[in-house]
Design an enzyme around this catalytic site. Structure first.
Site, PDB file in Angstrom:
ATOM      1  N   HIS A 153      -9.745   1.299   4.396  1.00  0.00           N
ATOM      2  CA  HIS A 153      -8.122   1.219   5.890  1.00  0.00           C
ATOM      3  C   HIS A 153      -8.829   2.611   6.563  1.00  0.00           C
ATOM      4  CE1 HIS A 153      -3.943   2.904   6.326  1.00  0.00           C
ATOM      5  NE2 HIS A 153      -3.772   1.507   5.590  1.00  0.00           N
ATOM      6  N   LYS A 166      -0.034   4.328  -0.010  1.00  0.00           N
ATOM      7  CA  LYS A 166      -0.683   5.089   0.399  1.00  0.00           C
ATOM      8  C   LYS A 166      -0.260   6.645  -0.809  1.00  0.00           C
ATOM      9  CE  LYS A 166      -0.513   3.251   5.011  1.00  0.00           C
ATOM     10  NZ  LYS A 166      -0.071   3.174   5.998  1.00  0.00           N
ATOM     11  N   ASN A 173       0.903  -1.202  -0.093  1.00  0.00           N
ATOM     12  CA  ASN A 173      -0.164  -0.286  -0.054  1.00  0.00           C
ATOM     13  C   ASN A 173       0.820   1.179   0.618  1.00  0.00           C
ATOM     14  OD1 ASN A 173      -1.242   1.624   0.633  1.00  0.00           O
ATOM     15  ND2 ASN A 173      -2.756   1.039   2.530  1.00  0.00           N
ATOM     16  N   SER A 222       3.669  -1.638  10.435  1.00  0.00           N
ATOM     17  CA  SER A 222       5.095  -2.381  10.494  1.00  0.00           C
ATOM     18  C   SER A 222       5.738  -2.798  10.150  1.00  0.00           C
ATOM     19  CB  SER A 222       5.151  -1.606  12.452  1.00  0.00           C
ATOM     20  OG  SER A 222       4.704  -0.513  12.257  1.00  0.00           O
ATOM     21  N   GLU A 272      -7.467   4.796   7.960  1.00  0.00           N
ATOM     22  CA  GLU A 272      -6.469   5.753   7.417  1.00  0.00           C
ATOM     23  C   GLU A 272      -8.601   6.557   6.971  1.00  0.00           C
ATOM     24  OE1 GLU A 272      -2.255   5.028   7.411  1.00  0.00           O
ATOM     25  OE2 GLU A 272      -3.173   5.413   6.076  1.00  0.00           O
ATOM     26  N   GLY A 317       2.440   2.697  10.702  1.00  0.00           N
ATOM     27  CA  GLY A 317       3.451   3.701  10.388  1.00  0.00           C
ATOM     28  C   GLY A 317       3.815   3.856  12.237  1.00  0.00           C
ATOM     29  N   GLU A 323      -4.707  -5.098  10.483  1.00  0.00           N
ATOM     30  CA  GLU A 323      -4.021  -3.830  10.299  1.00  0.00           C
ATOM     31  C   GLU A 323      -4.411  -2.931  12.146  1.00  0.00           C
ATOM     32  OE1 GLU A 323      -4.089  -1.675   6.984  1.00  0.00           O
ATOM     33  OE2 GLU A 323      -2.328  -2.807   6.984  1.00  0.00           O
TER      34      GLU A 323
HETATM   35  O1  LIG Z   1      -2.000   0.646   6.461  1.00  0.00           O
HETATM   36  C1  LIG Z   1      -0.341  -0.287   6.653  1.00  0.00           C
HETATM   37  C2  LIG Z   1       0.888  -0.886   7.088  1.00  0.00           C
HETATM   38  O2  LIG Z   1       1.838   1.169   6.866  1.00  0.00           O
HETATM   39  P1  LIG Z   1       2.655   0.315   7.672  1.00  0.00           P
HETATM   40  O3  LIG Z   1       3.631  -1.121   7.117  1.00  0.00           O
HETATM   41  O4  LIG Z   1       3.971   1.348   7.294  1.00  0.00           O
HETATM   42  O5  LIG Z   1       2.607   0.116   8.724  1.00  0.00           O
HETATM   43  N1  LIG Z   1      -0.855  -0.566   5.861  1.00  0.00           N
HETATM   44  O6  LIG Z   1      -1.855  -0.758   4.448  1.00  0.00           O
END
Ligand SMILES: O=C(COP(=O)(O)O)NO
Length: 249
Positions: free
Chosen positions: A94, A12, A10, A212, A96, A172, A166
């Site tokens: 997601h 982003k 991803n 992560s 976010e 992150g 997740e």
């Molecule tokens: O949101 C994430 C994970 O992000 P990280 O690997 O940067 O923690 N995947 O969709």
């Protein structure tokens, strides 16, 4: 039941034509053997660039889609348009999208249904916040989020869904879940699928971990019985993504 290991990247809101060309060239030169299912999700602006230049056994995903296929929804892209662009996958729900852009459980469910109705394959994301984990309600939260999606699906739809667990506190932050923490939630979700949908769906559905993941921890995490792959954020933009894509179950 053998579930094909799944590694999603991803990106982003990161990348440029040039930077994404470097990532695609690296994947094309990596000689991936296709034993793992690998999917990368660039920003929408670059979906067709990746579609047209990826030669490796890697598919492309959009990072989001609306739940309508056309109309006065400025800035949105529709599942029909993603399908029209020849992009087979879409990431939905997601954290976010949920926390920053107001995707409620109902909106996520509507988006999943609309994407499946267009013949897209869906990476459906769920996960608890640190506060929810500390309150001991992780499994309740994840089951509720997945339940909202399950409510709008028929059993056959699950063949086109990958569930991504997740934990928000791991995204992150560099604070990756331990193998036991992730395995516990994945096993609970698989049990929940068996009792809520069917044993065959529970056995077949890939439940992947995100938060992560990197080239150093992917091997240990991937060895857990119910971790069927990863949804990688930050590390998907780095050369180590190739190592993660090669994770041996
Ligand atoms: O949101 C994430 C994970 O992000 P990280 O690997 O940067 O923690 N995947 O969709």
């Amino acid at each position: 039941m053998a579930r094909k290991f799944f590694v999603g990247g991803n990106f982003k809101m990161n990348g440029s034509q040039k930077a994404i060309k470097v990532i695609v060239d690296d994947l094309n030169n990596a000689k991936l053997d296709g034993s793992n299912e690998v999917v990368i999700a660039p920003p929408a602006l670059y979906l067709t660039q990746v579609r047209d230049t990826i030669q490796a056994p890697v598919e492309v995903a959009a990072q989001n889609a609306y739940f309508k296929n056309s109309g006065a929804f400025t800035g949105e892209i529709s599942p029909e348009q993603i399908k029209d662009a020849g992009i087979p996958w879409v990431i939905l729900g997601h954290s976010e999208r949920r926390s920053l852009f107001g995707d409620t459980e109902e909106v996520v469910a509507d988006k999943v249904k609309a994407a499946l109705d267009q013949g897209l394959k869906v990476i459906a994301c769920i996960g608890e916040t640190l506060e929810e984990r500390e309150k001991g309600v992780t499994n309740d939260v994840c089951q509720k989020q997945l339940g909202a999606i399950a409510k709008v699906l028929e059993e056959k739809d699950w063949a086109n869904i990958v569930v991504a667990y997740e934990p928000v506190w791991a995204i992150g932050t560099g604070k990756v879940a331990t193998k036991d923490q992730a395995q516990e939630v994945h096993a609970d979700l698989r049990k929940w699928l068996a009792s809520t949908v069917s044993q065959s769906v529970a056995d077949a559905t890939r439940i992947i971990y995100g938060g992560s993941v990197n080239g150093k921890n992917c091997g240990d995490l991937g060895a857990a019985a119910d971790i069927d792959g990863f949804l990688v954020g930050g590390a998907s933009l780095k050369p180590e993504f190739i190592d993660i894509a090669r994770t041996k179950k």
